[in-house]
Design an enzyme around this catalytic site. Sequence first.
Site, PDB file in Angstrom:
ATOM      1  N   ARG A  15      33.866 -67.524  68.137  1.00 50.66           N
ATOM      2  CA  ARG A  15      33.762 -65.861  68.006  1.00 50.66           C
ATOM      3  C   ARG A  15      34.412 -65.462  66.603  1.00 50.66           C
ATOM      4  O   ARG A  15      34.294 -64.272  66.324  1.00 50.66           O
ATOM      5  CB  ARG A  15      34.989 -65.410  69.079  1.00 50.66           C
ATOM      6  CG  ARG A  15      34.580 -65.559  70.746  1.00 50.66           C
ATOM      7  CD  ARG A  15      35.630 -65.440  71.729  1.00 50.66           C
ATOM      8  NE  ARG A  15      36.313 -66.850  71.595  1.00 50.66           N
ATOM      9  CZ  ARG A  15      37.468 -66.897  71.300  1.00 50.66           C
ATOM     10  NH1 ARG A  15      38.150 -65.985  71.264  1.00 50.66           N
ATOM     11  NH2 ARG A  15      37.961 -68.533  71.263  1.00 50.66           N
ATOM     12  N   VAL A  48      42.705 -67.341  75.602  1.00 46.19           N
ATOM     13  CA  VAL A  48      41.803 -67.314  74.643  1.00 46.19           C
ATOM     14  C   VAL A  48      41.456 -66.030  74.101  1.00 46.19           C
ATOM     15  O   VAL A  48      41.282 -65.087  74.921  1.00 46.19           O
ATOM     16  CB  VAL A  48      40.500 -68.131  74.732  1.00 46.19           C
ATOM     17  CG1 VAL A  48      40.808 -69.690  75.124  1.00 46.19           C
ATOM     18  CG2 VAL A  48      39.778 -67.820  75.948  1.00 46.19           C
ATOM     19  N   CYS A  49      41.617 -65.545  72.756  1.00 49.25           N
ATOM     20  CA  CYS A  49      41.527 -64.531  72.347  1.00 49.25           C
ATOM     21  C   CYS A  49      41.086 -64.235  71.019  1.00 49.25           C
ATOM     22  O   CYS A  49      40.728 -65.106  70.289  1.00 49.25           O
ATOM     23  CB  CYS A  49      43.055 -63.777  72.127  1.00 49.25           C
ATOM     24  SG  CYS A  49      44.008 -64.325  73.487  1.00 49.25           S
ATOM     25  N   THR A  50      40.861 -62.888  70.425  1.00 46.01           N
ATOM     26  CA  THR A  50      40.496 -62.522  69.130  1.00 46.01           C
ATOM     27  C   THR A  50      41.466 -61.677  68.821  1.00 46.01           C
ATOM     28  O   THR A  50      41.734 -60.332  69.340  1.00 46.01           O
ATOM     29  CB  THR A  50      39.183 -61.947  69.048  1.00 46.01           C
ATOM     30  OG1 THR A  50      38.177 -62.772  69.443  1.00 46.01           O
ATOM     31  CG2 THR A  50      38.857 -61.776  67.482  1.00 46.01           C
TER      32      THR A  50
END
Length: 385
Positions: free
Chosen positions: A323, A134-136
């Site tokens: 996020r 899971v990332c941005t």
Amino acid sequence: YLPPLAWLLFCIIIRLQHPPYTEDCRTGMYPPEGPTFKGEVPWYTVDLDLPPSKRWTDVITDKKNNAMIQAIKDLADAFVPSGKLTDLVDRDLPLMVDTLPYPFNEEIKGVAATSGVPLGEVILFNIFYEVFTVCTSLVAEDPAGNLIHARNLDFGLFMGWKNKSWVMTEKLKPLVVNVDFRRNNRTVFKSTNFAGYVGMLTGLRPQMFTLTMNERFTLDGGYIGILEWILGKRNGIWMSFLTRSILENATSYAEAKKQLSDTKLLAPAYFILGGNQTGEACIITRSRTQSIHPLELDIQQGRWYVLETNYDHWKPPLFLDDRRTPAMKCMNQTTQSNISVKTVYDVLSTKPVLNKLTTYTTLMEVASGKLESFIRDCPNPCMPW
Ligand SMILES: *[C@@H]1O[C@H](CO)[C@@H](O)[C@H](O)[C@H]1NC(C)=O
Ligand SMILES: *[C@@H]1O[C@H](CO)[C@@H](O)[C@H](O)[C@H]1NC(C)=O
Ligand SMILES: *[C@@H]1O[C@H](CO)[C@@H](O)[C@H](O)[C@H]1NC(C)=O
Ligand SMILES: *[C@@H]1O[C@H](CO)[C@@H](O)[C@H](O)[C@H]1NC(C)=O
Ligand SMILES: *[C@@H]1O[C@H](CO)[C@@H](O)[C@H](O)[C@H]1NC(C)=O
Ligand SMILES: *[C@@H]1O[C@H](CO)[C@@H](O)[C@H](O)[C@H]1NC(C)=O
């Protein structure tokens, strides 16, 4: 009517969405220092003129005494509950290596041989990243038309929680490496990687394009395609092998974009691509077969950045895991006139964009060809994801 336990969980989650688990947009975090910065990422060279089985020797030789072997074993254990399926991993999975495309099959064999880790476990290490990050990621354009591409890589969700941290996240931090891939002793592309992993999640081809990949969760998700592959139906490509091939062999933004949009994949994904001139950046949302609602940078429309976490950009994010809103709030607050590598690092350093899963932050500038990465830590109190 909600049962009491659900109410309790609900209250904990609401609590986590307020200070001190979230905070005002950070400023002045760059150059990185202090408790959110755990160290520089070491550089290695991978020579593409070597046979694939020899390319990773330096990286692996350096890292194998470190935490690498244990991390790979622990990852295998986390997926395959202890003992039960060891036969599968150690006896049957190695057969799969020859179904993987060249040069990945040979590189994976080389990693196993150099590290002494059983081939099946190295294969597992290379497969399951694709479906558990899971990332941005974001690409922003400054007023001079320079593109800045940055990402937080968040990994290790649900794989053990100890001492207020995710167990796998901590184990992977020592494995983060920056790699300079060279041909004829000249840089072809650069990436931030985990030692032992031969696909790409984050990379830059200097003066041409920058690319990151984020996981996309859907019902037709990761496992189905991987299962089909194992069972012999092999008409898609592994996502991080595609990104690696593009970084290595595509020579323009347009070519990279076309391949990322059109190639049949084993699992859904988000590709965040930046080009080398004004207006060239996009989020490609992929199902296994097609690109859906591509989103492009559009300065005329006031869209001077594109940003992706793990939810379709045309839908609201899952309220338990938002996020996107805090990251966009900080981008908006920064404004285009103040955007730079420094202020992008500030955005990626703000909780909960920075959280307990954040393993590294990478900052890339296509024009200068500069890629830099930092190991991160999120001191308590901090959102688990
Ligand atoms: C727990 O984490 C703290 C910092 O977050 C660290 O100082 C301490 O050594 C850790 N304890 C163990 C047993 O790992
Ligand atoms: C490769 O290039 C580096 C500098 O970029 C140089 O120091 C090195 O000697 C070169 N190696 C070979 C084998 O030419
Ligand atoms: C890139 O292209 C070269 C030449 O066609 C090929 O040998 C190589 O395997 C390709 N790399 C990847 C990662 O697909
Ligand atoms: C951008 O990439 C294209 C295609 O590779 C190349 O022809 C052009 O020179 C690049 N422009 C800049 C400013 O680097
Ligand atoms: C940020 O700005 C964009 C463009 O003006 C807007 O669509 C978006 O809702 C804003 N988001 C936040 C969280 O402020
Ligand atoms: C943005 O830059 C302008 C000058 O271009 C400055 O006046 C302003 O304070 C800056 N804003 C932030 C939030 O840094």
